[in-house]
Design a protein around this motif. Sequence first.
Motif, PDB file in Angstrom:
ATOM      1  N   HIS A  65      42.672   8.580  26.532  1.00 47.80           N
ATOM      2  CA  HIS A  65      42.270   9.831  25.979  1.00 47.80           C
ATOM      3  C   HIS A  65      40.765   9.992  25.970  1.00 47.80           C
ATOM      4  O   HIS A  65      40.081  11.082  26.132  1.00 47.80           O
ATOM      5  N   ILE A  86      38.528  13.101  27.919  1.00 42.65           N
ATOM      6  CA  ILE A  86      37.540  13.633  27.238  1.00 42.65           C
ATOM      7  C   ILE A  86      36.167  13.882  28.092  1.00 42.65           C
ATOM      8  O   ILE A  86      35.567  14.492  28.227  1.00 42.65           O
ATOM      9  N   LYS A  91      33.889  14.837  13.439  1.00 39.34           N
ATOM     10  CA  LYS A  91      33.911  16.167  13.846  1.00 39.34           C
ATOM     11  C   LYS A  91      33.954  16.060  15.235  1.00 39.34           C
ATOM     12  O   LYS A  91      33.689  17.112  15.970  1.00 39.34           O
ATOM     13  N   HIS A 123      36.525  16.101  17.528  1.00 37.29           N
ATOM     14  CA  HIS A 123      37.447  17.401  17.951  1.00 37.29           C
ATOM     15  C   HIS A 123      36.809  18.708  17.774  1.00 37.29           C
ATOM     16  O   HIS A 123      37.213  19.572  18.731  1.00 37.29           O
ATOM     17  N   GLU A 124      36.278  18.960  16.459  1.00 41.28           N
ATOM     18  CA  GLU A 124      35.620  20.332  16.272  1.00 41.28           C
ATOM     19  C   GLU A 124      34.395  20.520  17.269  1.00 41.28           C
ATOM     20  O   GLU A 124      34.316  21.620  18.113  1.00 41.28           O
ATOM     21  N   LEU A 151      34.085  19.296  20.332  1.00 41.00           N
ATOM     22  CA  LEU A 151      34.569  19.389  21.741  1.00 41.00           C
ATOM     23  C   LEU A 151      35.355  20.975  21.745  1.00 41.00           C
ATOM     24  O   LEU A 151      35.234  21.655  22.620  1.00 41.00           O
ATOM     25  N   ASP A 152      36.039  21.338  20.617  1.00 43.72           N
ATOM     26  CA  ASP A 152      36.350  22.644  20.663  1.00 43.72           C
ATOM     27  C   ASP A 152      35.323  23.680  20.749  1.00 43.72           C
ATOM     28  O   ASP A 152      35.492  24.735  21.360  1.00 43.72           O
ATOM     29  N   ARG A 186      34.049  23.717  24.387  1.00 47.99           N
ATOM     30  CA  ARG A 186      34.871  24.372  24.985  1.00 47.99           C
ATOM     31  C   ARG A 186      34.908  26.145  24.791  1.00 47.99           C
ATOM     32  O   ARG A 186      34.930  26.627  25.856  1.00 47.99           O
TER      33      ARG A 186
END
Length: 137
Positions: free
Chosen positions: A45, A49, A101, A103-104, A106-107, A110
């Motif tokens: 994973h 990333i 945070k 994943h936040e 990373l979003d 994106r």
Amino acid sequence: MAGSQDIFDAIVMADERFHGEGYREGYEEGSSLGVMEGRQHGTLHGAKIGSEIGCYQGFAFAWKCLLHSCTTEKDSRKMKVLESLIGMIQKFPYDDPTYDKLHEDLDKIRGKFKQFCSLLNVQPDFKISAEGSGLSF
């Protein structure tokens, strides 16, 4: 009579004893297998990333060089979004997998990447496959 009572107690209690021993052995083996599987999953994973962020970074740096000499109003807006994207990528916590945070952030990267691609009128498609990862247009 007391000696025969102890023999029967040992026979009756054998089921509970074997159950407890089996549980302990299974727990120990499961724990070690869980750690190994967790490491494998985390490595995979994390690599995905890292590959995604690296692709965004390379894309952003290439466009920064291309837009560096342009001075139109549209290009200045593109540069602002691009600088924001590069800043977000540089602040991304590569070394801290426990960052709350992750994943936040990373979003958000994106989303900023999609915004920049929209300004460029390109339709990126980031894919991770067995051959490698990358963007296609």
